[in-house]
Scaffold this active site. Structure first.
Site, PDB file in Angstrom:
ATOM      1  N   GLY A  71       0.848  -1.196   0.000  1.00 44.29           N
ATOM      2  CA  GLY A  71       0.000   0.000   0.000  1.00 44.29           C
ATOM      3  C   GLY A  71       0.877   1.237   0.000  1.00 44.29           C
ATOM      4  O   GLY A  71       2.103   1.145   0.079  1.00 44.29           O
ATOM      5  N   SER A  74       0.773   8.732   2.776  1.00 44.00           N
ATOM      6  CA  SER A  74       1.304  10.040   2.398  1.00 44.00           C
ATOM      7  C   SER A  74       2.815  10.123   2.617  1.00 44.00           C
ATOM      8  O   SER A  74       3.482  10.966   2.047  1.00 44.00           O
ATOM      9  CB  SER A  74       0.580  11.137   3.171  1.00 44.00           C
ATOM     10  N   GLY A  76       5.021   7.432   2.178  1.00 37.99           N
ATOM     11  CA  GLY A  76       5.766   6.560   1.269  1.00 37.99           C
ATOM     12  C   GLY A  76       5.075   5.229   1.092  1.00 37.99           C
ATOM     13  O   GLY A  76       3.954   5.029   1.551  1.00 37.99           O
ATOM     14  N   ASP A 191      -5.092   9.675  16.011  1.00 38.67           N
ATOM     15  CA  ASP A 191      -5.549   9.394  14.647  1.00 38.67           C
ATOM     16  C   ASP A 191      -6.154   7.994  14.541  1.00 38.67           C
ATOM     17  O   ASP A 191      -5.850   7.234  13.613  1.00 38.67           O
ATOM     18  CB  ASP A 191      -4.372   9.558  13.655  1.00 38.67           C
TER      19      ASP A 191
HETATM   20  N1  LIG Z   1       2.664  -3.566   9.027  1.00 41.45           N
HETATM   21  C1  LIG Z   1       1.961  -3.590   7.900  1.00 41.45           C
HETATM   22  N2  LIG Z   1       1.628  -4.754   7.324  1.00 41.45           N
HETATM   23  C2  LIG Z   1       0.908  -4.781   6.186  1.00 41.45           C
HETATM   24  N3  LIG Z   1       0.449  -3.692   5.558  1.00 41.45           N
HETATM   25  C3  LIG Z   1       0.738  -2.501   6.073  1.00 41.45           C
HETATM   26  C4  LIG Z   1       1.512  -2.378   7.261  1.00 41.45           C
HETATM   27  N4  LIG Z   1       1.640  -1.059   7.555  1.00 41.45           N
HETATM   28  C5  LIG Z   1       0.960  -0.397   6.595  1.00 41.45           C
HETATM   29  N5  LIG Z   1       0.430  -1.242   5.709  1.00 41.45           N
HETATM   30  C6  LIG Z   1      -0.401  -0.895   4.547  1.00 41.45           C
HETATM   31  O1  LIG Z   1       0.296   0.026   3.756  1.00 41.45           O
HETATM   32  C7  LIG Z   1      -0.558   1.068   3.328  1.00 41.45           C
HETATM   33  C8  LIG Z   1       0.061   2.410   3.654  1.00 41.45           C
HETATM   34  O2  LIG Z   1       0.181   2.521   5.059  1.00 41.45           O
HETATM   35  P1  LIG Z   1       0.689   3.843   5.755  1.00 41.45           P
HETATM   36  O3  LIG Z   1       0.615   3.621   7.213  1.00 41.45           O
HETATM   37  O4  LIG Z   1       1.988   4.259   5.171  1.00 41.45           O
HETATM   38  O5  LIG Z   1      -0.297   4.920   5.245  1.00 41.45           O
HETATM   39  P2  LIG Z   1      -1.817   5.223   5.602  1.00 41.45           P
HETATM   40  O6  LIG Z   1      -2.018   5.119   7.071  1.00 41.45           O
HETATM   41  O7  LIG Z   1      -2.702   4.395   4.726  1.00 41.45           O
HETATM   42  O8  LIG Z   1      -1.928   6.703   5.116  1.00 41.45           O
HETATM   43  P3  LIG Z   1      -1.352   7.993   5.802  1.00 41.45           P
HETATM   44  O9  LIG Z   1       0.061   7.719   6.221  1.00 41.45           O
HETATM   45  O10 LIG Z   1      -1.445   8.953   4.696  1.00 41.45           O
HETATM   46  O11 LIG Z   1      -2.289   8.260   6.946  1.00 41.45           O
HETATM   47  C9  LIG Z   1      -1.908   0.835   3.989  1.00 41.45           C
HETATM   48  O12 LIG Z   1      -2.772   0.281   3.026  1.00 41.45           O
HETATM   49  C10 LIG Z   1      -1.636  -0.164   5.049  1.00 41.45           C
HETATM   50  O13 LIG Z   1      -2.720  -1.076   5.176  1.00 41.45           O
END
Ligand SMILES: Nc1ncnc2c1ncn2[C@@H]1O[C@H](COP(=O)(O)OP(=O)(O)OP(=O)(O)O)[C@@H](O)[C@H]1O
Length: 451
Positions: A71, A74, A76, A191
């Site tokens: 995924g 914002s 990366g 959040d």
């Molecule tokens: N530990 C993890 N295992 C599997 N997928 C993950 C993990 N951490 C994040 N993801 C997936 O990666 C994507 C991006 O996650 P990230 O936390 O960077 O951003 P976000 O929370 O979706 O957005 P933002 O940072 O803009 O609030 C999401 O779809 C999330 O489900």
């Protein structure tokens, strides 16, 4: 004309086309082939329509073998990785320094998230496994425990965008446990929302994304905060109305209330065409609960979304509430984790397998069926080293052979066995209190030797 020349003529005539593009006329004489006919043989393709499928290259950084993108947020991309020393499946958040500099508080938030995650340790908080920095590429890698999905994706995949009551309850109980732990550590998340709640393959909920969290002063008694950067739809009236200071813990309670509202109704208590309208509506604090909602659940939601933060329910009170404490019968079907649209994989299997095969070869070279090493279905908890899996039957390759690999190989298991295994896994998961997923593939892998 000798035989060879006759053959050549015949084969050339075979390709002479008629007027229609698809029609070919074997009877047309060689003399009919003119430059004007040639475009009929080779249809013109614009260079912009050409897609080059360059094979993906295996990438290793440190001890991690990279898989596909899970995924993008914002800050990366998040990619799946395999820890090649422990064989644990992990996720890595990759952030470019240049991009962080452009995001307001970007670097500060990442520093804070790393510092917080390093000191926290709870079953319902995402675990930070490793941090790496590539000075040459100016990239930061946060290696996290692997989760199969986030709850927002699951809600989005369901028909009415909500969970059945018992499934919502299962997640909410874990959310409350995680929040209670954070608040005991004097951390305000700020959040809480479905997309920041991840699920492991074992169905454990993990609160993630502590980028905008705040660590309260250890030497003060209160939980007063002055800033908030959370997602607008989940913010309480005190923030929507621009109060200078507010109770941090009560912000998390409100956001958890909006999350529970969303889990159980598929809607949001407050909406607005733009952030000003939305904050205006939140600021008034008036919302409607669906009439058909369970009475106890409605009461809990009303108490979590109480306008006056001082009167809003606390985490301890939530844990004593009747809806929270009540046993919820698993009557309705549960919402399953959706497949991966990018890779077309309904089971969200390990995406590093393709790269392992690229590095070590496929199992095409195996001899006859009888010579193949045994293939065993094993329960593989994503975060457990394979060495801990009791049922693993390791095949020790003869000296000089390539090392054995973990390889998804369902072909060696009879369809009947696959079906019965899937059934028992589904049933087992349905009875497990923290289980949500009910799918076999990410938990069940077969191990076979690849030589
Ligand atoms: N530990 C993890 N295992 C599997 N997928 C993950 C993990 N951490 C994040 N993801 C997936 O990666 C994507 C991006 O996650 P990230 O936390 O960077 O951003 P976000 O929370 O979706 O957005 P933002 O940072 O803009 O609030 C999401 O779809 C999330 O489900």
């Amino acid at each position: 004309m000798d035989e060879q020349e006759a053959n050549n003529k015949a084969s050339r005539a075979e390709f002479a086309l008629g007027d229609s593009e698809d029609e070919y006329r074997p009877d047309v004489q060689e003399s009919c082939i003119t430059p004007a006919n040639i475009p009929c043989l080779f249809s013109r393709v614009d260079s912009s329509d050409l897609i080059f499928h360059t094979p993906k290259q295996a990438k290793i950084y440190g001890k991690y073998l990279f898989g596909d993108v899970l995924g993008e947020g914002s800050y990366g991309k998040v990619k799946e990785v395999l820890d090649t020393s422990s064989l644990c499946r992990r996720a890595v958040k990759i952030m470019k320094k240049r991009k962080l500099k452009r995001i307001p508080n970007g670097e500060i938030n990442v520093d804070k998230e790393i510092r917080l995650l390093r000191k926290l340790g709870n079953e319902n908080i995402i675990e930070l496994v490793d941090v790496m920095y590539n000075t040459e590429k100016q990239k930061l890698y946060m290696v996290l425990e692997f989760c199969v999905a986030n709850l927002q994706e699951m809600l989005d995949s369901s028909i009415d965008k909500k969970f059945p009551d018992w499934q919502a309850h299962r997640y909410f109980v874990q959310l409350a446990d995680g929040l209670e732990y954070l608040h005991c550590q004097r951390v305000v998340h700020k959040d809480i929302k479905p997309s920041n709640l991840l699920l492991t393959s074992g169905g454990t909920l993990k609160i993630t994304d502590l980028g905008v969290a705040e660590e309260l002063d250890l030497f003060t008694n209160d939980d007063i905060c002055f800033t908030s950067q959370g997602s607008p739809a989940f913010q309480p009236p005190e923030i929507a109305n621009g109060d200078e200071s507010f109770s941090g813990f009560k912000v998390d309670i409100w956001s958890a209330g909006v999350t529970l509202f969303n889990f159980t109704t598929g809607k949001y208590p407050f909406e607005g065409d733009n952030i000003y309208k939305l904050f205006e509506n939140i600021g008034k604090g008036v919302f409607q609960l669906p009439k058909e909602l369970d009475e106890q659940l409605a009461d809990l939601l009303n108490q979590m979304l109480l306008y006056d933060a001082n009167k809003r329910i606390s985490i301890n009170q939530i844990k004593c509430h009747s809806w929270y404490c009540r046993k919820h019968c698993e009557l309705q079907d549960f919402i399953q984790i959706p497949g991966n649209n990018e890779t077309n994989d309904p089971h969200r299997g390990m995406t590093v397998i393709q790269f392992l095969e690229e590095l070590h070869g496929r199992n095409n070279d195996l001899g006859s069926e009888a010579e193949k090493p045994p293939s065993t279905l094993v329960f593989m908890k994503d975060s457990y080293p394979v060495s801990e899996v009791k049922t693993l039957r390791a095949h020790v390759p003869p000296p000089g052979d390539q090392p054995s690999l973990l390889h998804e190989n369902k072909q060696n298991v009879s369809p009947a066995k696959q079906q019965s295994t899937a059934r028992s896994v589904t049933n087992e998961r349905l009875t497990l209190p923290l289980d949500k997923k009910g799918r076999k593939s990410s938990r069940f892998k077969s191990v076979c030797d690849v030589s």
